[in-house]
Write a protein that holds these residues in place. Structure first.
Motif, mmCIF file in Angstrom:
data_model
loop_
_atom_site.group_PDB
_atom_site.id
_atom_site.type_symbol
_atom_site.label_atom_id
_atom_site.label_comp_id
_atom_site.label_asym_id
_atom_site.label_seq_id
_atom_site.Cartn_x
_atom_site.Cartn_y
_atom_site.Cartn_z
ATOM 1 N N THR A 86 33.110 34.331 46.094
ATOM 2 C CA THR A 86 33.888 33.260 45.463
ATOM 3 C C THR A 86 33.498 31.885 46.014
ATOM 4 O OG1 THR A 86 35.726 33.692 47.000
ATOM 5 C CG2 THR A 86 35.836 34.716 44.804
ATOM 6 N N LEU A 87 33.123 31.812 47.298
ATOM 7 C CA LEU A 87 32.667 30.543 47.854
ATOM 8 C C LEU A 87 31.433 30.044 47.106
ATOM 9 C CD1 LEU A 87 32.719 28.257 49.950
ATOM 10 C CD2 LEU A 87 31.413 29.763 51.470
ATOM 11 N N ALA A 101 42.059 26.887 45.055
ATOM 12 C CA ALA A 101 42.215 28.340 44.876
ATOM 13 C C ALA A 101 41.478 29.087 45.977
ATOM 14 C CB ALA A 101 41.710 28.759 43.499
ATOM 15 N N TRP A 102 40.269 28.618 46.334
ATOM 16 C CA TRP A 102 39.505 29.308 47.374
ATOM 17 C C TRP A 102 40.206 29.195 48.734
ATOM 18 C CZ3 TRP A 102 36.711 28.504 51.915
ATOM 19 C CH2 TRP A 102 35.903 29.575 52.304
ATOM 20 N N CYS A 103 40.725 28.015 49.054
ATOM 21 C CA CYS A 103 41.441 27.843 50.327
ATOM 22 C C CYS A 103 42.695 28.717 50.373
ATOM 23 C CB CYS A 103 41.801 26.374 50.538
ATOM 24 S SG CYS A 103 40.354 25.341 50.903
ATOM 25 N N LEU A 105 43.010 31.494 48.712
ATOM 26 C CA LEU A 105 42.492 32.861 48.807
ATOM 27 C C LEU A 105 42.188 33.212 50.260
ATOM 28 C CD1 LEU A 105 41.512 35.475 47.427
ATOM 29 C CD2 LEU A 105 39.284 34.352 47.115
ATOM 30 N N VAL A 106 41.608 32.287 51.010
ATOM 31 C CA VAL A 106 41.361 32.516 52.436
ATOM 32 C C VAL A 106 42.682 32.825 53.138
ATOM 33 C CG1 VAL A 106 40.619 31.465 54.614
ATOM 34 C CG2 VAL A 106 39.256 31.117 52.546
ATOM 35 N N CYS A 107 43.706 32.025 52.866
ATOM 36 C CA CYS A 107 45.018 32.224 53.500
ATOM 37 C C CYS A 107 45.613 33.580 53.131
ATOM 38 C CB CYS A 107 45.980 31.104 53.097
ATOM 39 S SG CYS A 107 45.499 29.485 53.727
ATOM 40 N N VAL A 108 45.527 33.940 51.858
ATOM 41 C CA VAL A 108 46.068 35.227 51.407
ATOM 42 C C VAL A 108 45.321 36.385 52.065
ATOM 43 C CG1 VAL A 108 46.244 36.762 49.387
ATOM 44 C CG2 VAL A 108 47.018 34.382 49.224
ATOM 45 N N LEU A 109 44.001 36.307 52.114
ATOM 46 C CA LEU A 109 43.232 37.404 52.713
ATOM 47 C C LEU A 109 43.449 37.498 54.218
ATOM 48 C CD1 LEU A 109 39.903 37.375 50.668
ATOM 49 C CD2 LEU A 109 41.833 38.951 50.490
ATOM 50 N N VAL A 110 43.639 36.380 54.879
ATOM 51 C CA VAL A 110 43.944 36.429 56.310
ATOM 52 C C VAL A 110 45.313 37.070 56.526
ATOM 53 C CG1 VAL A 110 44.476 35.023 58.347
ATOM 54 C CG2 VAL A 110 42.397 34.576 57.019
ATOM 55 N N ALA A 111 46.294 36.688 55.725
ATOM 56 C CA ALA A 111 47.623 37.316 55.832
ATOM 57 C C ALA A 111 47.526 38.809 55.549
ATOM 58 C CB ALA A 111 48.597 36.649 54.858
ATOM 59 N N LYS A 112 46.740 39.165 54.548
ATOM 60 C CA LYS A 112 46.579 40.570 54.170
ATOM 61 C C LYS A 112 45.898 41.361 55.281
ATOM 62 C CE LYS A 112 44.665 43.349 50.396
ATOM 63 N NZ LYS A 112 43.770 43.344 49.225
ATOM 64 N N LEU A 113 44.845 40.796 55.873
ATOM 65 C CA LEU A 113 44.135 41.554 56.915
ATOM 66 C C LEU A 113 44.972 41.670 58.186
ATOM 67 C CD1 LEU A 113 42.590 39.885 59.443
ATOM 68 C CD2 LEU A 113 41.186 39.120 57.586
ATOM 69 N N LEU A 114 45.763 40.657 58.503
ATOM 70 C CA LEU A 114 46.626 40.764 59.687
ATOM 71 C C LEU A 114 47.697 41.839 59.484
ATOM 72 C CD1 LEU A 114 47.026 36.983 60.585
ATOM 73 C CD2 LEU A 114 45.636 38.701 61.780
ATOM 74 N N PHE A 115 48.254 41.893 58.290
ATOM 75 C CA PHE A 115 49.235 42.930 57.951
ATOM 76 C C PHE A 115 48.563 44.300 57.973
ATOM 77 C CE2 PHE A 115 51.674 45.188 54.475
ATOM 78 C CZ PHE A 115 52.792 45.435 55.237
#
Length: 142
Positions: A86-87, A101-103, A105-115
């Motif tokens: 996507t980048l 949207a990309w920024c 997406l980074v935040c969402v994926l970081v939250a998802k991977l930490l969870f």
């Protein structure tokens, strides 16, 4: 419910990025980044084996903990794949909407991977050792 929200946000943001332009980057360096992202994702899926991964952060019951292929170095190569792909598309046709949207997406994926990592640590007793030996998302960075 949290995992459903994360996945919905992830796919919505990918959709926004894809709606901004074409599906292939037009410059050679960005096309290489995009294709490397796609290749990394395909490699991760093949190593994980179809049926053993989940788009939600919850580990699939009876799936083994994979530590080979891209998982030797990265704990979340599929997320890295999504971000690289996507980048390349956002950088190829930069817009405020695309970058936002990309920024996000980074935040969402970081939250998802930490969870996801909390869930993996509960599921696999040796996950802490594996985590200490691998990068989360970006080799040699994080």
């Amino acid at each position: 419910m949290y995992s459903i929200i994360l996945v919905a946000a992830q796919f919505a943001l990918i959709g926004v990025i894809l709606a901004q332009g074409h599906l292939l980057a037009s410059s050679i360096p960005l096309l290489v980044l995009e294709l490397m992202g796609v290749a990394l994702g395909m490699w991760a899926i093949l190593v994980m084996r179809i049926g053993h991964f989940n788009i939600r952060p919850e580990p699939v019951e009876s799936a083994p903990m994979v530590q080979r292929g891209p998982y030797r170095m990265l704990r979340h190569p599929m997320y890295t794949s999504v971000l690289c792909t996507t980048l390349a598309l956002v950088a190829d046709q930069p817009t405020a909407v695309g970058w936002s949207a990309w920024c996000l997406l980074v935040c969402v994926l970081v939250a998802k991977l930490l969870f996801e990592e909390k869930l993996l640590a509960r599921t696999f007793p040796n996950y802490a050792t594996y985590s200490a030996q691998t990068w989360r998302l970006i080799p040699y960075v994080w």
